[in-house]
Design an enzyme around this catalytic site. Structure first.
Site, PDB file in Angstrom:
ATOM      1  N   SER A 146       0.830  -1.202   0.000  1.00 43.86           N
ATOM      2  CA  SER A 146       0.000   0.000   0.000  1.00 43.86           C
ATOM      3  C   SER A 146       0.862   1.248   0.000  1.00 43.86           C
ATOM      4  O   SER A 146       1.975   1.248   0.536  1.00 43.86           O
ATOM      5  CB  SER A 146      -0.893   0.009   1.249  1.00 43.86           C
ATOM      6  OG  SER A 146      -1.472   1.282   1.459  1.00 43.86           O
ATOM      7  N   TYR A 171      -2.379  -0.126  10.024  1.00 41.87           N
ATOM      8  CA  TYR A 171      -2.566  -0.683   8.680  1.00 41.87           C
ATOM      9  C   TYR A 171      -1.265  -0.585   7.883  1.00 41.87           C
ATOM     10  O   TYR A 171      -0.809  -1.562   7.287  1.00 41.87           O
ATOM     11  CB  TYR A 171      -3.692   0.061   7.959  1.00 41.87           C
ATOM     12  CG  TYR A 171      -3.806  -0.291   6.492  1.00 41.87           C
ATOM     13  CD1 TYR A 171      -4.213  -1.566   6.100  1.00 41.87           C
ATOM     14  CD2 TYR A 171      -3.497   0.632   5.502  1.00 41.87           C
ATOM     15  CE1 TYR A 171      -4.309  -1.907   4.760  1.00 41.87           C
ATOM     16  CE2 TYR A 171      -3.591   0.304   4.161  1.00 41.87           C
ATOM     17  CZ  TYR A 171      -4.000  -0.963   3.789  1.00 41.87           C
ATOM     18  OH  TYR A 171      -4.091  -1.292   2.452  1.00 41.87           O
TER      19      TYR A 171
END
Length: 358
Positions: A146, A171
């Site tokens: 990501s 995350y």
């Protein structure tokens, strides 16, 4: 450009998170352009967001699979955090290519619900790596990272050569951990792996927790939308078809297994950004979104947009800008995402109108 060394046709491919936004679109693309192919999808269909959208995606896959009877589509409802489930898939289907897209997504959700991130993004990915390690068939592991790994890096555009040691959300930390684990497994067990740092993916049948989707729901309900950092955030919005095209090209080019000067294997490991290489200001993005929602008939032509927006401070875990340096992707694959924000949001607005029967 890299030479293709992995054939997709007539191969068995495992796609985790197959009912997810990117996963489902990848399955559709492979069925349409790479048949005959044997695809196994796994997804736990959790209720992090509206499961009806996941079921809609699976229905679209089923319809497409029926149009390509030369291919095989198999779906397993299960979690990659379930080691026995993962091992049984590898044992029964013997995939040659694994694309790991299953993950608990979302920066803000990770602040209040850390457990699911550890379970899916760490334990789940570890189970995939272990299964790859013991596989005799594996040619390439591709996995989702990501843009969040860049944290609060000041240098833009973000390059895969930048240090990414300062995540600002759990995350992001789990995604960075995936890259580290993949590198270790590539080094120790000579597993060809490629990590892909996705930048703000959007499009039809996307994730309702993403800004463009949530904004649409609220505007349609007459609620006020909050635009963070007083509208001064910039995001490198990347249309889902561009993401999928990038993944498909990467799948076919596994890092070569070679030995270094010491005679030991050099880790067959790569990382790429997949982004639009063109950050958009959030206020401009919202303006285009409302224009396309009006055009599609989701909002009325006289909708008072200014009365329904509120500029608010930055949220914890957020970053002011995401901006992908895609030069490595262009160099190795001759590909660069190119869908304009207006074209992408137009397709989303048209899908939204039909799906929600506006």
């Amino acid at each position: 450009m890299l030479d293709k060394n992995v054939e997709i046709k007539n191969k068995t491919i495992l796609i985790t998170g197959a009912a997810g936004f990117i996963g489902a679109n990848l399955v559709l693309e492979l069925l349409k352009t790479c048949s005959p192919v044997n695809i196994i999808g796994i997804d736990n269909l959790n209720d992090y967001y509206d499961v009806s959208i996941k079921n809609y995606r699976l229905d679209e896959i089923q319809k497409t699979a029926e149009q390509h009877p030369e291919s095989i589509w198999s779906f397993v409802k299960g979690s990659i955090a379930d080691k026995e489930c993962v091992d049984s898939i590898f044992r029964d289907y013997k995939p040659s290519v694994v694309v790991n897209l299953a993950a608990q997504a979302g920066v803000r959700y990770s602040i209040t619900n850390p457990d699911v991130y550890i379970e899916s993004n760490l334990i789940g990915f570890y189970n995939i790596l272990e299964a790859c390690r013991h596989s005799d068939n594996l040619e390439h592991l591709v996995y989702a990272s990501s843009s969040s790994v860049y944290g609060s890096n000041k240098k833009v555009p973000y390059s895969v050569d930048d240090k990414v040691d300062n995540p600002v959300s759990l995350y992001a930390a789990t995604k960075k951990s995936n890259e580290l684990l993949a590198h270790a497994y590539s080094k120790l067990y000579n597993i060809p792996s490629t990590g892909l740092r996705f930048f703000t993916v959007y499009g039809p049948a996307g994730r309702p927790d993403m800004a463009y989707f949530g904004f649409t729901d609220k505007l349609r309900a007459g609620k006020t939308i909050q635009i963070f950092n007083y509208g001064n955030c910039q995001r490198d919005f990347t249309y889902v078809d561009d993401i999928v095209e990038g993944v498909k090209r990467v799948m076919q080019c596994a890092p070569e297994k070679v030995n270094g000067e010491d005679g030991l294997p050099v880790p067959p490991y790569r990382i790429y950004n997949i982004g639009n290489n063109q950050p958009e200001n959030l206020l401009d993005f919202v303006d285009i979104l409302q224009q396309e929602l009006i055009r599609a008939g989701v909002l009325s032509e006289d909708y008072d947009f200014d009365a329904h927006k509120e500029l608010v401070p930055m949220q914890p875990g957020d970053v002011p800008v995401t901006y992908a340096d895609t030069s490595a992707l262009e160099r190795d694959f001759g590909f660069k995402p190119s869908t304009s924000l207006r074209d992408g949001l137009r397709k989303f607005a048209e899908w939204y109108k039909v799906f929600y029967k506006v």
